[in-house]
Write an enzyme that holds these catalytic residues in place. Sequence first.
Site, PDB file in Angstrom:
ATOM      1  CD  GLU A  43       3.218   4.498   9.085  1.00 20.39           C
ATOM      2  OE1 GLU A  43       2.535   3.451   9.120  1.00 20.39           O
ATOM      3  OE2 GLU A  43       3.208   5.282   8.124  1.00 20.39           O
ATOM      4  CD  GLU A  81      -2.175   1.568   2.769  1.00 23.08           C
ATOM      5  OE1 GLU A  81      -2.300   2.770   3.083  1.00 23.08           O
ATOM      6  OE2 GLU A  81      -2.332   0.631   3.572  1.00 23.08           O
ATOM      7  CG  HIS A  82       3.447   2.678   3.311  1.00 20.38           C
ATOM      8  ND1 HIS A  82       3.998   3.776   3.919  1.00 20.38           N
ATOM      9  CD2 HIS A  82       2.520   2.205   4.179  1.00 20.38           C
ATOM     10  CE1 HIS A  82       3.438   3.967   5.100  1.00 20.38           C
ATOM     11  NE2 HIS A  82       2.540   3.008   5.287  1.00 20.38           N
TER      12      HIS A  82
END
Length: 480
Positions: free
Chosen positions: A172, A95-96
């Site tokens: 994160e 996704e990143h």
Amino acid sequence: MAARSVCRAGSAAGRALLWGPRPSAALLTLTRKRGAATYAQTLQNMPETQVTTLENGLRVASEESNHPTCTVGVWIEAGSRYEDSKTNGTAFYVEHMALKGTKKRPGSAFEKEVESLGAHLSGYTSREHTAFYIKALSKDMPKAVELLSDLVQNCALEDSQMEKERVVILQELKEMDSNLTDDLDYLHATAYQGTSLAHTVEGTTDNIKRMTRGDLASYIDTHFKAPRMVLAAAGGISHKELVDAAKQHFTGAHLTSKGDSVPTLKRCRFTGSEIRARDDGLPLAHIALAVEGPGWADPDNVVLNVANAIIGRYDRTFGGGKNQSSKLATLAVEHNLCHSFEPFNTCYSDTGLFGFHFVSDPLSVDDMMFCAQGEWMRLCTSTTESEVTRAKNYLRHAMVAQLDGTTRVCENIGSHLLHYGRRIPLEEWDARISAVDAKMVRDVCSKYIYDKCPAIAAVGPIEQLLDYNRLRSAMYWVRL
């Protein structure tokens, strides 16, 4: 305020002049009937969801309206549930990387092209789904489809960009590790221990550190296939134009599944158990308790959502004081049981978690848990029709309110086609809600809650939380 104060002190004639005559009971009844009719008409007049399946298996769905903007997105059957302990975190990494350029539009060129349209690009990954969507002007819908097709088919996966994103993801994860108050990941870890649903979406630090370009490319090649995708759109668009754009851009050879390479989900076993992360340095205790719930397509979900609406939710910032419609909220206010609580019904394709989460002071944990479990037992044994009627009205309001805006409608379309194979219209949802009565709530709650082994996750100063056997014994009543 001054005029109103004078009015209160003045004569009845002055009040009548300022506020006007009070409406009659007949007029109020007529207004209510008009409101009810408007709600029914709204359900019937919702735009139709048109669905077309292309030759390669891609489902194209849309809802047309008169909005000047539109949201176009791709929903994919891919998430952390399709990973194992060694590959956990791949979907999140993909996704990143997908948002950081393609082979046709490398680096920041992709982002600049999105910005040149005045559009907004976003994406998310969950345990079973991955989504990418663009909100843009309606006239730019074909360009949005082209950008999305480029994103899912031609992700660049540049080595330099991978290293940059690796640093971002590790940061994160570090922030998440330091924030122990997110107990829902702990709840999944204990409830589905030993299965893929126990994995977090973000993965582990060790996995992210050793993940290679080949791992991401293999994941994309396996999961980003047309039969596993839904191209959804909502707003001021034409379904025919959407289908034509999909045929033009979503017909690459690598979107077709190769024989028996279609991933299948393994059954995830629910285990009644607990996980405790005691930290007396935290100011508040965060506790979640859940039993196994049904999957997405199970009709019991509607009844369980009504049950959750009966329980209600509470936060200290809410107004109303002791005058809460929820009995549990009233108890929380009167006895200062918690800072907040909220029930949840998290569904997956073949299982789910039905439970509640609360945040409380260390010395209120036992009392709050006792009252919350008592409310569950009351749902199983003595739910009343008046409570069900209120809860159904709440659900109807929430059902309509969640479809405010093209992005929410688009997400609703995409997720429905993945969950149910079709978009369930609001009129059908309303009929299902209307069919629920107090007996159904009691029966369904007894089926899933009564005398079942719960999964418990507790974080913070939880010394007062009783041992598992004591909490398990509160999942039934001994009555003479």
